[in-house]
Design a protein around this motif. Structure first.
Motif, mmCIF file in Angstrom:
data_model
loop_
_atom_site.group_PDB
_atom_site.id
_atom_site.type_symbol
_atom_site.label_atom_id
_atom_site.label_comp_id
_atom_site.label_asym_id
_atom_site.label_seq_id
_atom_site.Cartn_x
_atom_site.Cartn_y
_atom_site.Cartn_z
ATOM 1 N N GLY A 335 0.819 -1.205 0.000
ATOM 2 C CA GLY A 335 0.000 0.000 0.000
ATOM 3 C C GLY A 335 0.849 1.248 0.000
ATOM 4 N N GLY A 336 1.956 1.224 0.737
ATOM 5 C CA GLY A 336 2.866 2.364 0.735
ATOM 6 C C GLY A 336 3.480 2.589 -0.620
ATOM 7 N N ARG A 337 3.811 1.505 -1.337
ATOM 8 C CA ARG A 337 4.346 1.640 -2.688
ATOM 9 C C ARG A 337 3.299 2.262 -3.614
ATOM 10 N N GLU A 338 2.053 1.906 -3.411
ATOM 11 C CA GLU A 338 0.987 2.381 -4.301
ATOM 12 C C GLU A 338 0.694 3.872 -4.116
ATOM 13 N N VAL A 339 0.784 4.366 -2.883
ATOM 14 C CA VAL A 339 0.450 5.770 -2.655
ATOM 15 C C VAL A 339 1.658 6.689 -2.776
ATOM 16 N N GLY A 341 4.690 6.304 -1.018
ATOM 17 C CA GLY A 341 5.309 6.521 0.279
ATOM 18 C C GLY A 341 6.822 6.567 0.249
ATOM 19 N N LEU A 342 7.421 6.130 -0.858
ATOM 20 C CA LEU A 342 8.871 6.209 -0.993
ATOM 21 C C LEU A 342 9.282 7.572 -1.552
ATOM 22 N N ALA A 343 10.489 8.006 -1.207
ATOM 23 C CA ALA A 343 10.933 9.358 -1.535
ATOM 24 C C ALA A 343 11.093 9.602 -3.031
ATOM 25 N N ASN A 344 11.167 8.551 -3.832
ATOM 26 C CA ASN A 344 11.377 8.722 -5.274
ATOM 27 C C ASN A 344 10.151 8.353 -6.085
ATOM 28 N N GLN A 345 8.959 8.415 -5.476
ATOM 29 C CA GLN A 345 7.721 8.086 -6.170
ATOM 30 C C GLN A 345 6.684 9.176 -5.992
ATOM 31 N N LEU A 346 5.733 9.205 -6.940
ATOM 32 C CA LEU A 346 4.472 9.891 -6.720
ATOM 33 C C LEU A 346 3.404 8.829 -6.474
ATOM 34 N N ALA A 347 2.229 9.284 -6.087
ATOM 35 C CA ALA A 347 1.137 8.352 -5.818
ATOM 36 C C ALA A 347 0.734 7.597 -7.074
ATOM 37 N N CYS A 348 0.183 6.416 -6.873
ATOM 38 C CA CYS A 348 -0.413 5.593 -7.934
ATOM 39 C C CYS A 348 0.595 5.209 -9.017
ATOM 40 N N HIS A 349 1.826 4.943 -8.600
ATOM 41 C CA HIS A 349 2.891 4.478 -9.490
ATOM 42 C C HIS A 349 3.258 5.508 -10.560
ATOM 43 N N LEU A 350 2.976 6.772 -10.281
ATOM 44 C CA LEU A 350 3.428 7.832 -11.179
ATOM 45 C C LEU A 350 4.842 8.260 -10.775
ATOM 46 N N ASP A 351 5.559 8.856 -11.740
ATOM 47 C CA ASP A 351 6.985 9.140 -11.545
ATOM 48 C C ASP A 351 7.207 10.606 -11.189
ATOM 49 N N ILE A 352 7.958 10.814 -10.136
ATOM 50 C CA ILE A 352 8.186 12.162 -9.646
ATOM 51 C C ILE A 352 9.020 12.988 -10.629
ATOM 52 N N GLU A 353 9.825 12.335 -11.457
ATOM 53 C CA GLU A 353 10.677 13.063 -12.393
ATOM 54 C C GLU A 353 10.022 13.254 -13.757
ATOM 55 N N ASN A 354 8.796 12.831 -13.894
ATOM 56 C CA ASN A 354 8.054 13.014 -15.144
ATOM 57 C C ASN A 354 7.184 14.259 -15.014
ATOM 58 N N PRO A 355 7.440 15.319 -15.785
ATOM 59 C CA PRO A 355 6.687 16.562 -15.606
ATOM 60 C C PRO A 355 5.195 16.402 -15.861
ATOM 61 N N MET A 513 -2.660 7.441 -17.998
ATOM 62 C CA MET A 513 -1.291 7.773 -18.381
ATOM 63 C C MET A 513 -0.451 6.524 -18.623
ATOM 64 N N GLY A 514 -1.114 5.368 -18.716
ATOM 65 C CA GLY A 514 -0.419 4.143 -19.091
ATOM 66 C C GLY A 514 0.262 3.420 -17.970
ATOM 67 N N ARG A 515 -0.151 3.685 -16.735
ATOM 68 C CA ARG A 515 0.430 2.985 -15.585
ATOM 69 C C ARG A 515 -0.389 1.732 -15.271
ATOM 70 N N ASP A 516 0.208 0.857 -14.472
ATOM 71 C CA ASP A 516 -0.457 -0.398 -14.108
ATOM 72 C C ASP A 516 -1.490 -0.224 -13.015
ATOM 73 N N PHE A 517 -1.234 0.716 -12.083
ATOM 74 C CA PHE A 517 -2.080 0.808 -10.898
ATOM 75 C C PHE A 517 -3.317 1.648 -11.203
ATOM 76 N N ASP A 518 -4.474 1.004 -11.198
ATOM 77 C CA ASP A 518 -5.736 1.686 -11.478
ATOM 78 C C ASP A 518 -6.836 0.966 -10.704
ATOM 79 N N ILE A 519 -7.372 1.633 -9.701
ATOM 80 C CA ILE A 519 -8.506 1.097 -8.952
ATOM 81 C C ILE A 519 -9.696 2.046 -9.063
ATOM 82 N N SER A 520 -9.797 2.696 -10.229
ATOM 83 C CA SER A 520 -10.848 3.689 -10.430
ATOM 84 C C SER A 520 -12.246 3.090 -10.359
ATOM 85 N N GLY A 521 -12.343 1.761 -10.503
ATOM 86 C CA GLY A 521 -13.640 1.126 -10.327
ATOM 87 C C GLY A 521 -14.175 1.243 -8.917
ATOM 88 N N LEU A 522 -13.328 1.660 -7.977
ATOM 89 C CA LEU A 522 -13.746 1.828 -6.583
ATOM 90 C C LEU A 522 -13.901 3.305 -6.204
#
Length: 881
Positions: A335-339, A341-355, A513-522
């Motif tokens: 769950g932390g990986r998904e939101v 929670g790591l310093a080099n990530q954005l939420a939902c498996h989006l990339d912090i270095e991608n504008p 945006m082409g990421r794997d993590f998608d729980i929009s059905g909820l």
């Protein structure tokens, strides 16, 4: 599958708070502040099974050490005082020194909703990415390896693959002790379909007892081993050329693999390597399970990619019964990986270095800023704290003063920080004692939200008890600080379901945006549906729910193809030398968890291994002059530890093993991470916790002691450890200078200045025994000797608070047999009970022991020990025949 209302008397469906298996539990409040706990037969992760820790959860609910009110500068206060104080200190620090002068260090013990709010506050509103998690110490190398290979941090398979595999490779994973429910699932598959099991581990563990092959490779040589596998795959023509059309980097990975010499680097015989390679290549349905032994390395990411390379080259990924599978250490590491929670990530498996990703998240949150670059990973974060660059630090449900590498330096850094807030359930941790502000958090069983387990299954964790005192859920505490920092509308949550819907809504953007993590059905889940939500595996969209990834060859990289990485063996960061000739491996025990703030409350769990220890090979022990049950002193360039010696061939010559659970609260000289260097993987930032270098020597104790007490003890000795028992507490002590007055020392230890005492002393020989009574009731007893004390420890641990006039002898009376050290924690069965049953009932198998005593019939993690006891008990008779 529905969630019961605790107020209506039915069971509450929740999840276990220990490892990443994510077992479902049924909680039954007893009306007196306690809980009944049993496995949930309808939960897909465990199907009703629980390990020894899960079964003992009811013993960990007590309030004896709970933090019940906010505490500012050592004084209890209220939320209206504490929250503005925290908000003001953070706001003032940011105003003076900028957003990167503050940091959050969070935890896989947090629920997803808590994690989400903390990440949103730091990255979107404070505007820094200085939020990292203790999951950095657990599975960051897997995250990095997944992203390099797949484009996202995607777990391809599910637990069902363990049921369907024909070969399961367990590498860097003592699954029998660390994930017992999954291990039992594998053993059931072996019994049903003949599944083969290979264990790859320098140390012989309980998991090895069920293995068809144990590869005791040299520490840190995993890349060489799996490079050898990749080369063998190519040499035997096993590359799947059709699937290879979906993969980039095959030729480069093969060239790199061919440059390693696995038989030289791993230390394994060529015949063993060939046996493993042939078995892997000739078995289509292969699952490779990997855990901390792979991740916790200065080359951990390369190790992960070396494993992934074999599965990508053969196309053995994303189909039933095959694929790489990372098992996580914490209940909500995923769950932390998904939101983010790591310093080099954005939420939902989006990339912090991608504008584009940053812009989308900022707009969704309506945030005033968004972190544009990765923040400081855990080791670098605490270095920055130590240098004074981070001036305000908020630690949530973690104990970094114990768990971080170079733990003494981390403890000093926290102690020297300008402002430290700690959210936790207790004030009695090494880290909490350093805080300026303590914030009382709701504990497991009192909080409400979701967690994600190792196979992407999202489950509800539900409250069955009210939070005591002023304790609050983490999301509420974090949002309360955020509102007081000026961001009221963005953090105006009133319930976890509101956070979950927002989070699920953000995941829709991730999917687009082409990421794997998608729980929009909820994302439109009603309150009532969230309350009753059953376990569900992501993704959850209108088009898809759950399932496996990558069988179709579609990945989340820019090219849409997977990447095979050319990786090469790198030795651990530090190598043994004349001053530090031993390689130290650290890890977990079967019945304890992290720094024991929960598990040590259970007398049942504390009975199996009540004292910290160091495994050492017999030849090394002889060379060093370390006797069985003696104490060994370890030292590294970073710290020192004293541990009980456990002489065993489970470790190789020149190799040591010590568990990582003990703290300043339970055994100050056994804070094992104080010895571990802060060396990290250059990609993942994960520390190397499995390959420290140390010196070893006998600890020159002149006296040893064993103590039992009905009340908590406060030992004062160079070496001590304590553990809870059903009758109170037990402790081991040792030192180099004996007190002048042993009775006075005993009275001080137990806090019994006036109690009646029985005493037997022999000063000339250094033997002393004291038993303190209140009438006929034993209060405490102390046994002292110039060598490790011979006493019926497990019997003595049961007698405080009872009429026990014979306690002074240190032995069990004839009518009260000593059960001996606990072997089966699930059913509290001791070694002497088992040996007596083997002898008197003629038991010859583990199953027979189970039928007679129940031992080994639940989680099964004690079955290897039971098998060893049978072998030892029957060996003399068989030899005589």
């Amino acid at each position: 599958m529905t969630a019961a209302d605790p107020h209506q008397g039915g069971p509450v469906r929740s999840t276990c708070p220990y490892c990443g298996v994510g077992c479902g539990v049924l909680l039954r409040p007893d009306g007196a502040g306690g809980l009944g706990v049993e496995g949930d037969p309808d939960h897909p992760a465990n199907r009703g099974r629980l390990c020894s820790k899960g079964l003992a959860l009811a013993e960990t609910i007590g309030l004896d050490d709970r933090l019940l009110a906010p505490r500012v500068d050592g004084h209890d206060t209220d939320w209206d005082t504490a929250l503005p104080h925290v908000a003001d200190r953070f706001r003032e620090t940011i105003a003076e020194h900028g957003p990167d002068s503050v940091a959050f260090y969070v935890s896989g013990q947090m629920l997803t909703e808590d994690y989400y709010v903390a990440n949103k506050l730091m990255k979107g509103f404070i505007g820094s990415a200085n939020i990292d998690t203790n999951s950095r110490l657990c599975m960051a190398s897997t995250v990095a390896g997944h992203k390099r290979a797949f484009g996202t941090d995607t777990v391809p398979g599910t637990y069902d693959d363990l049921d369907q595999a024909d070969l399961i490779v367990l590498t860097g994973s003592n699954l029998a002790w660390c994930h017992p429910v999954l291990h039992q699932r594998i053993l059931a598959a072996r019994k049903r379909r003949g599944t083969k099991i290979v264990v790859i581990d320098p140390r012989r563990t309980a998991t090895c007892d069920a293995a068809d092959l144990h590869l005791a490779l040299a520490p840190g040589s995993d890349v060489a081993l799996f490079n050898g596998l990749l080369a063998a795959i190519h040499d035997q023509g096993a590359v799947d050329r059709d699937y290879a059309r979906h993969v980039d980097g095959l030729d480069a990975a093969l060239a790199a693999a061919g440059s390693d010499r696995p038989e030289h680097l791993t230390g394994l015989p060529a015949a063993e390597l060939q046996r493993f390679y042939d078995l892997w290549i000739r078995t289509d349905k292969v699952v490779t399970v990997f855990s901390q032994g792979v991740n916790q390395s200065s080359s951990g990411t390369d190790k992960v990619n070396a494993i992934l390379n074999g599965h990508l080259a053969t196309g053995r990924i994303g189909r039933p019964g095959m694929g790489p599978f990372s098992v996580t250490g914490q209940p909500n590491a995923m769950g932390g990986r998904e939101v983010g929670g790591l310093a080099n990530q954005l939420a939902c498996h989006l990339d912090i270095e991608n504008p584009d990703h940053r812009r989308a998240v900022r707009e969704f949150w309506g945030a005033p800023a968004i972190a544009a670059t990765p923040g400081l990973k855990a080791v670098d974060m605490f270095r920055a704290v130590g240098r004074g660059e981070i001036k305000a630090l908020w630690i949530i449900h973690s104990n970094p003063a114990v768990t971080m590498p170079d733990a003494d330096a981390v403890r000093a850094a926290i102690a020297g920080c300008d402002f430290v807030a700690v959210s936790d359930v207790t004030a009695n941790t090494d880290t909490a004692r350093l805080a300026h502000v303590l914030l009382p958090a709701a504990a497991w069983g009192e909080k409400d939200g979701t967690v994600t387990n190792s196979d992407r299954t999202i489950s509800r964790q539900r409250a069955a008890l009210p939070p005591p005192g002023q304790a609050r859920p983490d999301w509420q505490i974090i949002a309360g600080v955020a509102r007081r920092m000026g961001w009221r509308d963005a953090f105006d949550y009133t319930a976890p379901v509101e956070i979950f819907r927002e989070y699920a809504g953000l995941s829709r953007i991730s999917g687009l945006m082409g990421r794997d993590f998608d729980i929009s059905g909820l994302a439109t889940l009603r309150d009532i549906d969230y309350a009753a939500m059953a376990p569900v595996r992501w993704p959850v969209t209108a088009q898809r729910q759950g399932g496996r990834f990558f069988a179709d060859g579609r990945f989340f990289t820019e090219t849409g193809r997977a990447n095979m990485l050319p990786v090469r063996h790198r030795a651990p960061a530090a190598n043994p030398d004349r001053r530090h000739p031993y390689r130290l491996n650290t890890g977990r025990l079967r019945d304890q968890w992290h720094t024991m703030t929960r598990s040590a409350k259970s007398p049942r769990l504390s009975a199996h291994r009540p004292e910290p220890f160091c495994e050492i090979h017999p030849e090394d022990a002889t060379a060093l002059g370390i006797a069985p049950a003696g104490l060994v002193e370890l030292s590294s360039p970073h710290g020192r530890a004293i541990l009980r010696a456990l002489i065993t061939t489970d470790v190789g010559k020149g190799e040591l093993f010590a568990p990582m659970h003990w703290t300043g609260e339970t055994a100050p000289s056994a804070r094992i991470d104080a010895l571990v260097a802060p060396a990290t993987d250059p990609v993942s930032g994960q520390p190397e916790s499995k390959a420290a270098v140390v010196a070893a020597r006998p600890y020159a104790a002149t006296w040893y002691a064993f103590a039992v007490s009905a009340a908590p003890m406060t030992p004062d000795a160079p070496y001590w450890s304590r553990a809870r028992t059903r009758s109170g507490w037990r402790a081991e002590l040792a030192g180099t200078e004996a007190p002048a007055d042993w009775e006075a020392q005993a009275r001080a230890l137990f806090g019994l200045p006036d109690a009646a005492v029985q005493a037997v002393t022999d000063p000339a020989r250094g033997h002393h025994r004291f038993a303190f009574h209140d009438g006929d009731r034993l209060l405490a007893a102390l046994f002292v000797a110039p060598e490790p004390v011979l006493a019926g420890r497990d019997y003595l641990a049961t007698v405080p608070g009872t009429d026990a006039p014979e306690a002074i002898t240190g032995r069990a009376p004839a009518d009260r047999p000593d059960p001996g050290p606990v072997v089966c924690s699930c059913f509290d069965v001791g070694i002497n009970t088992i040996l007596a049953a083997i002898e008197t009932q003629g038991l010859h198998s583990v199953d027979q022991i189970g039928a007679a005593l129940q031992a080994g019939t639940n989680c099964g993690s004690c079955r290897p020990e039971l098998a060893t006891l049978i072998a030892r008990a029957t060996a003399p008779a068989e030899a005589a025949e």
